[in-house]
Motif scaffolding. Structure first.
Motif, mmCIF file in Angstrom:
data_model
loop_
_atom_site.group_PDB
_atom_site.id
_atom_site.type_symbol
_atom_site.label_atom_id
_atom_site.label_comp_id
_atom_site.label_asym_id
_atom_site.label_seq_id
_atom_site.Cartn_x
_atom_site.Cartn_y
_atom_site.Cartn_z
ATOM 1 N N TYR B 86 107.584 22.930 23.128
ATOM 2 C CA TYR B 86 107.235 23.600 21.883
ATOM 3 C C TYR B 86 105.726 23.477 21.661
ATOM 4 O O TYR B 86 105.034 22.773 22.384
ATOM 5 C CB TYR B 86 107.994 22.976 20.716
ATOM 6 C CG TYR B 86 109.476 23.100 20.864
ATOM 7 C CD1 TYR B 86 110.089 24.346 20.774
ATOM 8 C CD2 TYR B 86 110.266 21.986 21.112
ATOM 9 C CE1 TYR B 86 111.451 24.473 20.924
ATOM 10 C CE2 TYR B 86 111.636 22.112 21.272
ATOM 11 C CZ TYR B 86 112.218 23.352 21.176
ATOM 12 O OH TYR B 86 113.562 23.483 21.328
ATOM 13 N N TYR B 87 105.268 24.152 20.596
ATOM 14 C CA TYR B 87 103.849 24.040 20.263
ATOM 15 C C TYR B 87 103.629 22.708 19.554
ATOM 16 O O TYR B 87 104.076 22.509 18.429
ATOM 17 C CB TYR B 87 103.421 25.217 19.383
ATOM 18 C CG TYR B 87 103.419 26.518 20.141
ATOM 19 C CD1 TYR B 87 102.307 26.904 20.874
ATOM 20 C CD2 TYR B 87 104.532 27.338 20.165
ATOM 21 C CE1 TYR B 87 102.312 28.083 21.608
ATOM 22 C CE2 TYR B 87 104.550 28.519 20.891
ATOM 23 C CZ TYR B 87 103.432 28.890 21.610
ATOM 24 O OH TYR B 87 103.441 30.044 22.337
ATOM 25 N N ASP B 94 107.228 25.170 10.891
ATOM 26 C CA ASP B 94 106.504 26.263 11.551
ATOM 27 C C ASP B 94 107.287 26.795 12.754
ATOM 28 O O ASP B 94 107.398 28.001 12.950
ATOM 29 C CB ASP B 94 105.134 25.783 12.066
ATOM 30 C CG ASP B 94 104.171 25.503 10.920
ATOM 31 O OD1 ASP B 94 104.336 26.118 9.859
ATOM 32 O OD2 ASP B 94 103.258 24.665 11.109
ATOM 33 N N MET B 95 107.800 25.851 13.538
ATOM 34 C CA MET B 95 108.540 26.261 14.738
ATOM 35 C C MET B 95 109.762 27.078 14.340
ATOM 36 O O MET B 95 110.103 28.057 14.980
ATOM 37 C CB MET B 95 108.987 25.031 15.541
ATOM 38 C CG MET B 95 107.946 24.405 16.440
ATOM 39 S SD MET B 95 107.082 25.524 17.560
ATOM 40 C CE MET B 95 108.390 26.221 18.517
ATOM 41 N N GLN B 97 110.081 28.926 11.679
ATOM 42 C CA GLN B 97 109.642 30.256 11.256
ATOM 43 C C GLN B 97 109.298 31.125 12.456
ATOM 44 O O GLN B 97 109.464 32.342 12.427
ATOM 45 C CB GLN B 97 108.425 30.144 10.342
ATOM 46 C CG GLN B 97 108.809 29.750 8.934
ATOM 47 C CD GLN B 97 107.605 29.490 8.073
ATOM 48 O OE1 GLN B 97 106.483 29.384 8.556
ATOM 49 N NE2 GLN B 97 107.838 29.382 6.768
ATOM 50 N N MET B 98 108.804 30.469 13.486
ATOM 51 C CA MET B 98 108.440 31.203 14.690
ATOM 52 C C MET B 98 109.681 31.682 15.438
ATOM 53 O O MET B 98 109.769 32.823 15.868
ATOM 54 C CB MET B 98 107.608 30.276 15.591
ATOM 55 C CG MET B 98 107.127 30.914 16.865
ATOM 56 S SD MET B 98 106.309 29.708 17.921
ATOM 57 C CE MET B 98 104.725 29.557 17.154
ATOM 58 N N ILE B 99 110.657 30.786 15.555
ATOM 59 C CA ILE B 99 111.802 31.058 16.421
ATOM 60 C C ILE B 99 112.837 31.972 15.743
ATOM 61 O O ILE B 99 113.369 32.888 16.371
ATOM 62 C CB ILE B 99 112.473 29.730 16.838
ATOM 63 C CG1 ILE B 99 111.509 28.921 17.711
ATOM 64 C CG2 ILE B 99 113.765 29.980 17.579
ATOM 65 C CD1 ILE B 99 111.974 27.495 17.963
ATOM 66 N N PRO B 101 113.104 34.624 13.745
ATOM 67 C CA PRO B 101 113.204 36.092 13.798
ATOM 68 C C PRO B 101 113.587 36.663 15.158
ATOM 69 O O PRO B 101 113.972 37.814 15.245
ATOM 70 C CB PRO B 101 111.801 36.566 13.387
ATOM 71 C CG PRO B 101 110.931 35.390 13.380
ATOM 72 C CD PRO B 101 111.762 34.171 13.357
ATOM 73 N N PHE B 102 113.519 35.844 16.196
ATOM 74 C CA PHE B 102 113.898 36.343 17.517
ATOM 75 C C PHE B 102 115.410 36.531 17.636
ATOM 76 O O PHE B 102 115.880 37.282 18.479
ATOM 77 C CB PHE B 102 113.441 35.375 18.615
ATOM 78 C CG PHE B 102 111.977 35.462 18.925
ATOM 79 C CD1 PHE B 102 111.499 36.422 19.805
ATOM 80 C CD2 PHE B 102 111.075 34.589 18.333
ATOM 81 C CE1 PHE B 102 110.152 36.504 20.095
ATOM 82 C CE2 PHE B 102 109.721 34.670 18.621
ATOM 83 C CZ PHE B 102 109.255 35.635 19.502
ATOM 84 N N TYR B 103 116.166 35.809 16.801
ATOM 85 C CA TYR B 103 117.617 35.829 16.965
ATOM 86 C C TYR B 103 118.313 36.692 15.926
ATOM 87 O O TYR B 103 118.013 36.615 14.737
ATOM 88 C CB TYR B 103 118.175 34.396 16.898
ATOM 89 C CG TYR B 103 117.773 33.564 18.084
ATOM 90 C CD1 TYR B 103 118.417 33.726 19.311
ATOM 91 C CD2 TYR B 103 116.736 32.643 18.003
ATOM 92 C CE1 TYR B 103 118.038 32.985 20.418
ATOM 93 C CE2 TYR B 103 116.351 31.898 19.107
ATOM 94 C CZ TYR B 103 117.014 32.071 20.314
ATOM 95 O OH TYR B 103 116.642 31.340 21.400
#
Lengths: 132, 288, 208
Positions: B86-87, B94-95, B97-99, B101-103
């Motif tokens: 991960y970042y 944050d992670m 929020q990042m991840i 929307p992909f699903y």
């Protein structure tokens, strides 16, 4: 737990495979009347989770019990104690009763009771039990 | 119905090779992938996920061809790995929020519930997480988008024994839905002794076997006895053996055959997955 | 696609101020001294930002994580190329904005009037730079990519003076006749597109 009449305890030390242990204990519970015809059993997957064993193991135990006609599985509803095999269950329970009676006879002999005394005593207890 | 089908997967490296592996993961069950470290388990999993390109062979996941349909497949699988990158400078929030929307099927509610259960705070920075906490986080991610297949690469190696037990419950929970499946690679076989349905054993880049754990444990046995019982023919019956001054202990593949042959002269014990792994990996005779 | 750009934005959130810092530093460095400062500030800012945006993905081997997300490698590359365009536009227009301000605030620097070609030229140069940089970045390992970044920065700084001279010459000769300009523009776009397909091809072959 909803299946309060079902007790299954797995021993890792036992030489019996786990599915046999599960089978024996459920069969026992049905034969000794702790479980009655129509009682629902935990699902294969629920039981596997509760016992922390694999699904295949519980599945196999249930399949064997189904072969013995002790339980039924209804698709979508789960597993139930079967009413179909009453003859078999009665036979098994009679056998167990016989074993217990022999035990009583042996013990009564040890303390010197006669046959009549045992029968009288049994009759007395039987009547008391019925009244209560 | 198989959740995952691998056919003739091959990848050659200068030092080692994953060689013609074919493997099925049945839907609704836990399949454990065991083997010593560095024999190709991770490479195999990476090839399944499309992270490493195989030299040859095919992968189908949930009925979809990989890597042609990888986007669809990855919507429906969860990946838990002991090295998930991960970042580092971001927080868990944050992670997320990042991840998310992909699903298609992401559930914030489920994710937050797992964070709470795993005692992770959304404010924690990824770089401050211990290895075990990272596994928990990646587990929370994997479980929050209704994955039908969970692919776990050495998930327990960074976890303490207490959480490892909890994990077994979590996995059993996922399997309450019989459409879900789990593949779980590990070199710590005690995790799988309990709950795995099927075991695939990889050694030196090859598949040694892939079958139901129960039949495996019924078939194999540990034989313990006196050294005098051994001659060259008898030795051949053993997958692997350990000999010491006071006796021998070895793994046989056919318990019944061993029972008939040795009768009362030996002790016949249940074999654990670790026994099977150890003696197969070592092979031959081990002098201790 | 939006998700991938969003991902970059979240990952870069804490270093966005760096982009502004680049803008300020390059402005202070170039505007008073060089006539073509409009180009240089734009290109340097854009390239430095692109650098930030690519390095963030390999700092901690994050591609290993990204390839587990429900996207394919082509989309990952696509998003980075779109990001490169965004950085380019940002850099060039920010530079234009600053120069417009400077013209007003400090007329003594005698900054010239800027035309459309003065915006198109740095955009074109930046697209060419990205077209060379991206395939290298995506085919190299973490270490290689870091080296490439430094090399590019050194080349850019080293070439600032010669570029300025060349640009002045070109400007005086005037390439602003239309057919030539369109040809160059198409050439740049073709190069950028070719670079994209090359990068996708290279990145697809990579093992993680």
């Amino acid at each position: 737990m909803r299946w309060r009449n079902l007790k299954v305890i797995i021993s890792n030390a036992s030489s019996d495979p786990i599915y046999i242990q599960i089978m024996n204990q459920i069969r026992q519970s049905i034969l000794n009347g702790e479980l009655h015809a129509g009682d629902s059993l935990p699902s294969i997957r629920q039981l596997a989770k509760d016992l922390q064993v694999s699904v295949i193991t519980t599945k196999r135990a249930y399949e064997e019990l189904e072969k013995e006609k002790l339980i039924d599985s209804v698709v979508g509803k789960g597993c139930f104690v079967s009413g179909a095999n009453k003859e078999f269950i009665r036979e098994q329970r009679m056998k167990r009763l016989e074993e217990k009676m022999i035990e009583i006879i042996q013990e009564s002999q040890e303390i010197g009771m006669t046959q009549q005394e045992v029968v009288d005593y049994l009759t007395l207890l039987y009547e008391e039990e019925q009244q209560s | 119905m198989n959740a995952l089908e691998v056919r003739n997967l091959t990848k050659a490296y200068p030092q080692f090779k994953v060689d013609q592996i074919s493997l099925d993961v049945k839907r609704g069950y836990i399949t454990g992938l065991i083997g010593p470290n560095g024999v190709g388990k991770s490479t195999l999993i990476k090839m399944m996920l499309g992270m490493v390109r195989p030299d040859s062979g095919t992968v189908r996941i949930l009925g979809c061809e990989m890597p042609a349909q990888e986007v669809e497949v990855k919507q429906r699988i969860g990946v838990v790995s002991d090295d998930c990158f991960y970042y580092e400078h971001l927080s868990i929030r944050d992670m997320q929020q990042m991840i998310a929307p992909f699903y298609r099927k992401w559930s914030h509610h489920t994710f937050n519930r797992y964070l709470e259960q795993f005692e992770l705070s959304p404010n924690m920075k990824i770089e401050t997480l211990s290895k075990g906490m990272k596994v928990k986080f990646s587990l929370a991610v994997a479980l929050s988008h209704e994955a039908e297949l969970l692919i776990m690469d050495e998930p327990t190696s960074g976890l303490d024994p207490v959480f490892r037990r909890e994990l077994l419950d979590l996995l059993a929970n996922i399997l309450q839905d019989e459409h879900n499946s789990i593949i779980f690679s590990t070199h710590i076989t005690t995790d799988l002794d309990r709950i795995a349905d099927y075991i695939a054993f990889i050694n030196r880049g090859k598949l040694v076997f892939s079958e139901a754990k129960d039949s495996l444990l019924e078939r194999y046995a540990i034989v313990k006895g006196d050294l005098q019982l051994l001659d060259s023919d008898i030795r051949k019956l053993f997958v692997g053996m350990r000999e010491t001054a006071v006796g021998f202990e070895g793994l046989v593949e056919d318990r019944q055959q061993a029972a008939q042959l040795f009768g009362e002269h030996v002790i016949l014990d249940k074999a654990t997955l670790e026994d099977i792994m150890y003696y197969t990996a070592k092979g031959g005779r081990i002098h201790a | 696609m939006l998700n991938l750009l969003r991902k970059d934005f979240i990952a870069l959130k804490s270093s966005l101020w760096m982009t502004l810092l680049f803008l300020v530093v390059f402005s202070v460095a170039f505007i008073p001294k060089l006539e073509v400062s409009l180009y240089l500030v734009g290109i340097y800012t854009a390239f430095a930002s692109l650098n930030l945006g690519t390095m963030i993905d390999i700092k901690n081997h994050n591609h290993k994580f990204l390839v587990t997300l429900p996207v394919n490698r082509k989309q990952l590359v696509q998003a980075k190329y779109i990001a490169a365009i965004i950085y380019t536009l940002f850099g060039v227009f920010a530079s234009y904005g600053i120069h417009t301000l400077v013209t007003f605030a400090m007329p003594e620097l005698h900054k010239p009037e800027y035309s459309a070609i003065d915006l198109l030229a740095p955009i074109g140069i930046m697209l060419i730079l990205s077209a060379i940089y991206m395939p290298l970045f995506y085919s190299l390992s973490k270490k290689g990519a870091a080296i490439i970044n430094v090399v590019f920065m050194i080349i850019l700084i080293g070439l600032a003076q010669p570029t300025a001279i060349v640009m002045n010459m070109v400007k005086e000769k005037g390439i602003s006749d239309d057919p030539m300009l369109i040809l160059v523009l198409i050439g740049v776009l073709l190069l950028f597109a070719a670079s994209y397909f090359l990068t996708v091809h290279l990145f697809k072959r990579k093992d993680f």
